[in-house]
Motif scaffolding. Structure first.
Motif, PDB file in Angstrom:
ATOM      1  N   VAL A 222     -13.987 -10.477 -11.999  1.00 55.08           N
ATOM      2  CA  VAL A 222     -12.648  -9.921 -12.181  1.00 55.08           C
ATOM      3  C   VAL A 222     -12.692  -8.473 -11.714  1.00 55.08           C
ATOM      4  O   VAL A 222     -13.612  -7.733 -12.070  1.00 55.08           O
ATOM      5  N   LEU A 223     -11.711  -8.076 -10.903  1.00 57.18           N
ATOM      6  CA  LEU A 223     -11.629  -6.709 -10.382  1.00 57.18           C
ATOM      7  C   LEU A 223     -10.218  -6.166 -10.545  1.00 57.18           C
ATOM      8  O   LEU A 223      -9.238  -6.855 -10.221  1.00 57.18           O
ATOM      9  N   PHE A 224     -10.114  -4.930 -11.027  1.00 58.48           N
ATOM     10  CA  PHE A 224      -8.838  -4.229 -11.088  1.00 58.48           C
ATOM     11  C   PHE A 224      -8.721  -3.272  -9.898  1.00 58.48           C
ATOM     12  O   PHE A 224      -9.713  -2.663  -9.493  1.00 58.48           O
ATOM     13  N   ASP A 225      -7.508  -3.125  -9.383  1.00 57.53           N
ATOM     14  CA  ASP A 225      -7.233  -2.083  -8.398  1.00 57.53           C
ATOM     15  C   ASP A 225      -6.714  -0.869  -9.147  1.00 57.53           C
ATOM     16  O   ASP A 225      -5.575  -0.864  -9.636  1.00 57.53           O
ATOM     17  N   ARG A 274     -19.955 -12.011  -5.595  1.00 53.89           N
ATOM     18  CA  ARG A 274     -19.600 -10.690  -6.116  1.00 53.89           C
ATOM     19  C   ARG A 274     -18.652 -10.021  -5.136  1.00 53.89           C
ATOM     20  O   ARG A 274     -18.597 -10.379  -3.956  1.00 53.89           O
ATOM     21  N   ALA A 275     -17.933  -9.027  -5.635  1.00 51.51           N
ATOM     22  CA  ALA A 275     -16.963  -8.323  -4.795  1.00 51.51           C
ATOM     23  C   ALA A 275     -16.951  -6.849  -5.157  1.00 51.51           C
ATOM     24  O   ALA A 275     -17.356  -6.453  -6.260  1.00 51.51           O
ATOM     25  N   ALA A 276     -16.480  -6.029  -4.218  1.00 52.17           N
ATOM     26  CA  ALA A 276     -16.364  -4.584  -4.444  1.00 52.17           C
ATOM     27  C   ALA A 276     -15.096  -4.086  -3.771  1.00 52.17           C
ATOM     28  O   ALA A 276     -14.794  -4.455  -2.629  1.00 52.17           O
ATOM     29  N   LEU A 277     -14.357  -3.262  -4.486  1.00 49.65           N
ATOM     30  CA  LEU A 277     -13.134  -2.666  -3.964  1.00 49.65           C
ATOM     31  C   LEU A 277     -13.439  -1.233  -3.558  1.00 49.65           C
ATOM     32  O   LEU A 277     -13.842  -0.412  -4.395  1.00 49.65           O
ATOM     33  N   TYR A 284     -14.327  -6.141  -0.358  1.00 43.06           N
ATOM     34  CA  TYR A 284     -15.493  -6.766   0.250  1.00 43.06           C
ATOM     35  C   TYR A 284     -16.008  -7.862  -0.684  1.00 43.06           C
ATOM     36  O   TYR A 284     -16.135  -7.649  -1.892  1.00 43.06           O
ATOM     37  N   ILE A 285     -16.327  -9.029  -0.118  1.00 46.04           N
ATOM     38  CA  ILE A 285     -16.767 -10.164  -0.922  1.00 46.04           C
ATOM     39  C   ILE A 285     -17.989 -10.804  -0.265  1.00 46.04           C
ATOM     40  O   ILE A 285     -17.997 -11.060   0.948  1.00 46.04           O
ATOM     41  N   ALA A 286     -19.024 -11.068  -1.082  1.00 45.44           N
ATOM     42  CA  ALA A 286     -20.197 -11.810  -0.635  1.00 45.44           C
ATOM     43  C   ALA A 286     -20.035 -13.272  -1.031  1.00 45.44           C
ATOM     44  O   ALA A 286     -19.606 -13.574  -2.145  1.00 45.44           O
ATOM     45  N   TYR A 287     -20.405 -14.168  -0.130  1.00 44.03           N
ATOM     46  CA  TYR A 287     -20.254 -15.611  -0.338  1.00 44.03           C
ATOM     47  C   TYR A 287     -21.599 -16.320  -0.149  1.00 44.03           C
ATOM     48  O   TYR A 287     -22.455 -15.883   0.624  1.00 44.03           O
ATOM     49  N   LYS A 297     -28.111 -22.665   1.110  1.00 43.01           N
ATOM     50  CA  LYS A 297     -28.001 -23.308   2.419  1.00 43.01           C
ATOM     51  C   LYS A 297     -27.263 -22.442   3.422  1.00 43.01           C
ATOM     52  O   LYS A 297     -27.512 -22.509   4.621  1.00 43.01           O
ATOM     53  N   ASP A 298     -26.320 -21.599   2.938  1.00 43.11           N
ATOM     54  CA  ASP A 298     -25.479 -20.839   3.863  1.00 43.11           C
ATOM     55  C   ASP A 298     -24.780 -19.723   3.093  1.00 43.11           C
ATOM     56  O   ASP A 298     -24.782 -19.700   1.850  1.00 43.11           O
ATOM     57  N   GLY A 299     -24.150 -18.803   3.829  1.00 43.29           N
ATOM     58  CA  GLY A 299     -23.416 -17.727   3.191  1.00 43.29           C
ATOM     59  C   GLY A 299     -22.796 -16.797   4.212  1.00 43.29           C
ATOM     60  O   GLY A 299     -23.005 -16.924   5.429  1.00 43.29           O
ATOM     61  N   SER A 300     -22.021 -15.825   3.713  1.00 42.98           N
ATOM     62  CA  SER A 300     -21.305 -14.909   4.607  1.00 42.98           C
ATOM     63  C   SER A 300     -20.816 -13.713   3.806  1.00 42.98           C
ATOM     64  O   SER A 300     -20.855 -13.696   2.575  1.00 42.98           O
ATOM     65  N   VAL A 301     -20.338 -12.688   4.534  1.00 41.23           N
ATOM     66  CA  VAL A 301     -19.717 -11.512   3.934  1.00 41.23           C
ATOM     67  C   VAL A 301     -18.387 -11.280   4.641  1.00 41.23           C
ATOM     68  O   VAL A 301     -18.316 -11.319   5.883  1.00 41.23           O
ATOM     69  N   TRP A 302     -17.333 -11.028   3.850  1.00 43.69           N
ATOM     70  CA  TRP A 302     -15.992 -10.868   4.407  1.00 43.69           C
ATOM     71  C   TRP A 302     -15.344  -9.588   3.872  1.00 43.69           C
ATOM     72  O   TRP A 302     -15.666  -9.126   2.784  1.00 43.69           O
ATOM     73  N   ARG A 303     -14.414  -9.073   4.688  1.00 41.92           N
ATOM     74  CA  ARG A 303     -13.604  -7.921   4.286  1.00 41.92           C
ATOM     75  C   ARG A 303     -12.138  -8.327   4.316  1.00 41.92           C
ATOM     76  O   ARG A 303     -11.671  -8.940   5.272  1.00 41.92           O
ATOM     77  N   LEU A 304     -11.435  -7.981   3.241  1.00 42.30           N
ATOM     78  CA  LEU A 304     -10.000  -8.243   3.152  1.00 42.30           C
ATOM     79  C   LEU A 304      -9.252  -6.917   3.124  1.00 42.30           C
ATOM     80  O   LEU A 304      -9.586  -6.024   2.335  1.00 42.30           O
ATOM     81  N   ALA A 305      -8.257  -6.817   3.985  1.00 40.91           N
ATOM     82  CA  ALA A 305      -7.343  -5.679   3.950  1.00 40.91           C
ATOM     83  C   ALA A 305      -6.121  -6.104   3.145  1.00 40.91           C
ATOM     84  O   ALA A 305      -5.238  -6.808   3.666  1.00 40.91           O
TER      85      ALA A 305
END
Length: 760
Positions: A222-225, A274-277, A284-287, A297-305
């Motif tokens: 859970v993350l607050f802005d 996990r995620a970081a604002l 930013y979110i790690a998958y 088996k797999d994973g990725s890192v994404w950025r959301l605007a």
């Protein structure tokens, strides 16, 4: 303990408020005060989360999967344990699922505690403190938490609104999203958060594996802005990440939790971990493919605007079939939103930490050039980097960063050197954290103070109780060490059994008091996993090994340091053997639930049987009799075992789970008064002027639970711990035969402690 029964209505969505209560009754002091200190191992368990208090430079908290929580008050000080006061009745709270701080209250700390979601364990609880973890109040929850289950490195599931400290959100594993509006005094289910977001569906992937929740759709973070609200009013924008695949996993509320919507366009092939604002608003979110902490088996890192809803794949390195792994976390520098760290997880070659200075557009591997100093815990030099589930950059110092591992973690104070193309330097960060599980303790009659058998990380020869050992004893190099013991009259002989790594044999022995170690030429048939029990005759010449392996558990004896092994005659398979501590030819054994006592006078080659003949009748198996319990304690503990008294040939002690018995040579067993439950038992050096050894036990005496000592053959007992030193579950206890009063305590997740009588 103040457990509440599971509330079906709450789990189905009823609006039920749970009120908080103070923790415990008046503390009970010790009868004989002791000073307690950790036996220095350092780390040894999974530190799965670190949270800095942004309002106080240098103040940080760490959580562990089964060993409580810790506070560190400065960047260089040791970690301080915060939950050592938890008694056995509340051992389930030693697993900390999540922790949270209030950015506007430097003294506030919240711990979401609960180790397992197993139906047999109590529900979880939130412990809230307003003095940085020195004292607590408790709010019981109507659902269970899984601090030592699959996905335990995800998070944080518990969060405090940075604009309104009265508001907390808690993402559960099995019961949806919960909210408090009174600083965790009570929680209500957030019915606006749709069940379809978190309830498991057939498309969610593999079924559950070890850890209980691996295949379930838990709410991971859970993350607050903080920019979405004003001070004193709840933040309007809240994010929640759900561990699902094949459907949206990131949800957002833009009206302070009144309604929730899936964030469109995000990846659905992996689970958010996990995620970081960042300070510039980027999320930013790690998958990863699995919750972990097992192989990925797999994973990725994404950025959301968030302003535009644009998703960008910024994965540092792409996993492949030949090198599968996931991503556990991504951390942002509070002083520069473009500077990031991201960690892999479940990588067979050892995990990697990546650095970016441009918001994830490009990345650099840190570890190939990094320098690691393991002096604070030398054993970790033999352990690959793994389980990097949390990475934190100190908000007050961008050069200071920490990452967690399965054995503690590492930290650097020159992180930005990487930005100049220079190596970073890392030290063990776990000073003060002790999270091992002690499976056996051996204090020789001469020589080193203590030798330990430790789960997951072998064991140690402790030449100095206050300094970490120079490494694990080897050869062979063990993972688990299941048992360790030595010869009463030849203390230079020490033998240990365990699960050998790298093809070694499952037994190691020392003939010089633990200075050097050797492998035998052979091991018994059936000793394929190195488990079971080992007994060494008083002169060190005969070793009896009872394996517990599934493919064979016949006891075997060796009289030539393991060159050859002979099956023991006259003992049922799986029967634990102990050596008489005076007569080198004599061994003893017991089949408690079959009412049989065994003895050998030929060095363990053969045993004769006779009735155990306890004065109050046979001990029946679980649920079968009035003097038995539905459980008889943890089967790794020291109860329901036979012990031979030092200095008294043929004298046997039986600390049964339900009471204490003694059999002097040539006499029958008698039950001793006052003791009604035992979890661990051991002997120590006799008190000055006394002939009989001191006795130590963990259990209930005269209606009180604690750690007790007797110096008069169990006629009277003194409690030697106080309510501040309970450590949840204690598995082992042993006095030191060389120092009167010194006692060693082996816990389940809080390491090994030693105590000495407190000085006036």
């Amino acid at each position: 303990m103040n457990p509440i029964k599971p509330l079906l209505g709450a789990l189905l969505g009823a609006q039920l408020a749970l009120t908080g209560a103070s923790v415990g009754a008046a503390p009970q002091p010790a009868d004989a005060p002791y000073a307690w200190k950790p036996v220095a191992i350092v780390g040894g368990g999974f530190v799965d989360g670190i949270v800095f208090q942004p309002a106080v430079p240098g103040l940080a908290y760490a959580r562990t999967d089964m060993g409580g929580a810790y506070r560190r008050d400065s960047a260089t000080g040791p970690w301080q344990p915060l939950l050592d006061w938890l008694p056995l009745a509340d051992v389930n709270l030693m697993g900390v699922e999540s922790l949270a701080v209030d950015a506007n209250d430097p003294d506030a700390l919240y711990l979401a505690c609960g180790t397992y979601t197993n139906p047999l364990v109590p529900n979880g609880a939130v412990l809230r403190s307003h003095d940085r973890g020195r004292t607590y109040q408790r709010t019981d929850l109507p659902f269970k938490l899984g601090g030592n289950e699959g996905g335990r490195g995800n998070g944080e599931r518990l969060a405090v609104d940075p604009n309104d400290g009265r508001v907390l959100y808690l993402g559960s594993r099995l019961a949806g999203l919960w909210r408090s509006t009174d600083a965790a005094r009570s929680f209500r289910r957030v019915d606006a958060f749709p069940d379809s977001a978190w309830q498991r569906q057939a498309s969610d992937g593999a079924p559950p594996s070890w850890g209980g929740s691996d295949g379930k759709a838990t709410i991971n973070f859970v993350l607050f802005d903080p920019k979405s609200g004003t001070r004193g009013q709840p933040s309007r924008t809240i994010y929640a990440g759900v561990s699902v695949v094949g459907r949206p996993s990131l949800w957002v509320s833009r009206n302070a939790g009144a309604s929730w919507q899936a964030v469109p366009g995000g990846p659905t092939q992996h689970r958010p971990m996990r995620a970081a604002l960042a300070g510039d608003g980027q999320l930013y979110i790690a998958y990863a493919s699995d919750p972990g902490p097992h192989r990925m088996k797999d994973g990725s890192v994404w950025r959301l605007a968030p302003r535009t809803g644009t998703w960008t794949d910024i994965t540092p390195e792409r996993p492949g079939a030949a090198d599968p792994f996931g991503y556990a976390t991504v951390a942002v520098d509070a002083t520069n939103p473009q500077r990031l760290l991201a960690s892999t997880v479940g990588r067979g070659k050892g995990d990697q930490l990546f650095r970016s200075t441009d918001g994830g557009a490009t990345w650099t591997r840190l570890f190939p050039a990094a320098q690691f100093d393991a002096a604070a815990a030398p054993y970790v030099a033999d352990t690959p980097l793994h389980w990097l589930y949390d990475v934190s950059i100190d908000p007050a110092n961008p050069d200071h960063a920490l990452f967690t591992t399965g054995y503690g973690g590492w930290e650097t104070r020159d992180l930005t050197a990487a930005d100049r193309g220079q190596p970073t330097h890392w030290q063990v960060m776990a000073g003060g954290i002790e999270e091992t599980v002690a499976l056996a303790l051996h204090s020789p009659t001469k020589g080193v103070p203590l030798v330990t058998a430790i789960g997951d990380y072998s064991g140690f020869v402790h030449t100095d109780l206050d300094k970490p050992a120079p490494g694990n004893p080897k050869p062979p190099f063990f993972g688990n060490t299941h048992d360790v013991t030595g010869a009463e009259l030849a203390p230079e002989v020490i033998v240990r059994i365990g699960h050998a790594r790298d093809g070694g044999r499952n037994l190691g022995y020392s003939l010089d008091g633990g200075k050097t170690w050797h492998e035998p030429r052979s091991v018994p048939a059936g000793a394929t996993t190195g488990d079971g029990f080992i007994a060494v005759s008083a002169d060190g010449r005969a070793w009896v090994w009872t394996p517990k392996s599934k493919d064979g558990s016949q006891p075997h004896v060796s009289h030539d340091h393991g060159d050859t092994w002979t099956p023991v005659q006259g003992l049922p398979a799986g029967t634990r053997v102990i050596a008489d501590r005076v007569n080198p030819k004599r061994f003893h054994a017991m089949a408690l639930f079959d009412d049989q006592l065994f003895s050998s006078d030929d060095g363990g080659l053969s045993f004769g049987a006779r009735p155990l003949a306890l004065p109050d009748g046979p001990v029946l198996r679980a649920d079968a009799g009035s003097n038995n319990h539905s459980t008889r304690g943890d089967d790794r503990g020291g109860q329901d075992r036979l012990y031979a008294a030092p200095g008294h040939e043929g004298e046997l002690w039986l600390p049964a789970f339900h009471g204490l018995y003694v059999k002097h040579a040539g006499q029958a067993f008698q039950r001793l008064p006052a003791v009604s439950e035992i979890h661990a038992f051991g002997f120590g050096r006799a008190a000055p002027g006394k002939k009989d050894p001191a006795l130590y036990l963990v259990g209930t005496v005269a209606g009180r639970y604690g750690i007790f000592r007797s110096t008069d053959g169990a006629k009277t007992w003194q409690r030697i711990n106080d309510d501040a030193h309970q450590w949840g579950l204690i598995l082992q206890i042993s006095g030191d035969p060389k120092v009167f009063g010194r006692v060693y305590v082996g816990t389940h997740g809080r390491g090994v402690l030693y105590g000495d009588p407190a000085r006036p």
